[in-house]
Design a protein around this motif. Structure first.
Motif, PDB file in Angstrom:
ATOM      1  N   GLU A 142       0.836  -1.206   0.000  1.00 47.32           N
ATOM      2  CA  GLU A 142       0.000   0.000   0.000  1.00 47.32           C
ATOM      3  C   GLU A 142       0.875   1.262   0.000  1.00 47.32           C
ATOM      4  OE1 GLU A 142      -4.002   1.727   2.162  1.00 47.32           O
ATOM      5  OE2 GLU A 142      -2.930   0.061   3.087  1.00 47.32           O
ATOM      6  N   ASP A 151      -4.092  -0.486  -9.508  1.00 50.54           N
ATOM      7  CA  ASP A 151      -5.101  -1.432  -9.970  1.00 50.54           C
ATOM      8  C   ASP A 151      -4.712  -2.879  -9.663  1.00 50.54           C
ATOM      9  OD1 ASP A 151      -3.055  -1.289 -11.872  1.00 50.54           O
ATOM     10  OD2 ASP A 151      -4.392  -1.004 -13.586  1.00 50.54           O
ATOM     11  N   TYR A 204      -2.770  -3.728  -7.083  1.00 49.26           N
ATOM     12  CA  TYR A 204      -2.914  -3.816  -5.628  1.00 49.26           C
ATOM     13  C   TYR A 204      -4.366  -4.104  -5.255  1.00 49.26           C
ATOM     14  CZ  TYR A 204      -3.179  -2.540  -0.731  1.00 49.26           C
ATOM     15  OH  TYR A 204      -3.429  -2.552   0.622  1.00 49.26           O
ATOM     16  N   HIS A 205      -5.308  -3.429  -5.909  1.00 50.65           N
ATOM     17  CA  HIS A 205      -6.719  -3.647  -5.595  1.00 50.65           C
ATOM     18  C   HIS A 205      -7.173  -5.050  -5.980  1.00 50.65           C
ATOM     19  CE1 HIS A 205      -7.366   0.302  -4.040  1.00 50.65           C
ATOM     20  NE2 HIS A 205      -6.815   0.839  -5.108  1.00 50.65           N
ATOM     21  N   ASN A 260      -5.329  -7.410  -2.986  1.00 48.47           N
ATOM     22  CA  ASN A 260      -5.456  -7.126  -1.554  1.00 48.47           C
ATOM     23  C   ASN A 260      -6.792  -7.582  -0.978  1.00 48.47           C
ATOM     24  OD1 ASN A 260      -7.371  -5.203  -2.233  1.00 48.47           O
ATOM     25  ND2 ASN A 260      -6.410  -3.556  -1.098  1.00 48.47           N
TER      26      ASN A 260
END
Length: 183
Positions: free
Chosen positions: A132, A143, A145-146, A149
């Motif tokens: 993060e 994008d 990471y989303h 996660n």
């Protein structure tokens, strides 16, 4: 782990080097419905980008000089099972884009291929850095990471888990005392 292992959701395991990230990843796979299928792990930070791309996506014969035969990549080889991508934070932004495409489309494009290969691979990502924070610094794609996660496991260092020390001592004493009896 017992709650998240049965899901097929991507998992991000974060913690300092030596906190047991890979052990956690293996345990998640062992407790999953995919446990009878392959568990593969690749260190994304340990190889140059072009080699990593070849190892992840594979290639077809003639894709580049020296590609004498088709080669499946780790993503395809792990289909049905689990692929752990260690040090994902060290992956280039270009490789992150290619990985994002795999996650979105559930298919992989081997190098040089004109068609994709469908995959059913569960991904577990590991990092010794805070992803993060890397997103905030524009060093990791937001994008991606989303996408990864959905479930995050943050492993504290051993100095913050002192209650684990006796368990580790017992484990290593058992492991190495049995080993020394065999020699």
């Amino acid at each position: 782990i017992d709650k998240i292992a049965p899901t097929d959701l991507p998992i991000l395991v974060q913690g300092q080097t030596g906190t047991g990230k890979e052990l956690i990843c293996r345990l998640i796979h062992r407790k999953s419905a995919r446990s009878e299928k392959p568990y593969l792990a690749i260190n994304c930070g340990a190889m140059p980008e072009n080699l990593l791309e070849n190892e992840l996506f594979g290639h077809i014969k003639g894709a580049y000089t020296g590609a004498m035969e088709d080669k499946k990549g780790y993503i395809e080889l792990a289909s049905g099972g689990t692929l752990m991508l260690d040090d994902v934070s060290n992956m280039s932004v270009g490789m992150q884009q290619k990985l994002l495409r795999v996650l979105e489309e559930q298919q992989v494009w081997p190098l040089g291929s004109e068609k994709s290969v469908p995959v059913d691979t569960r991904f577990i990502f590991a990092s010794n850095q805070d992803i993060e924070e890397l997103v905030r610094k524009k060093l990791f794609r937001g994008d991606l990471y989303h996408r990864i996660n959905t479930i995050i496991i943050n492993l504290p260092p051993l100095r913050e888990r002192k209650e684990d020390i006796p368990l580790l001592i017992e484990h290593f004493l058992n492991k190495y005392s049995c080993h020394s009896k065999l020699s």
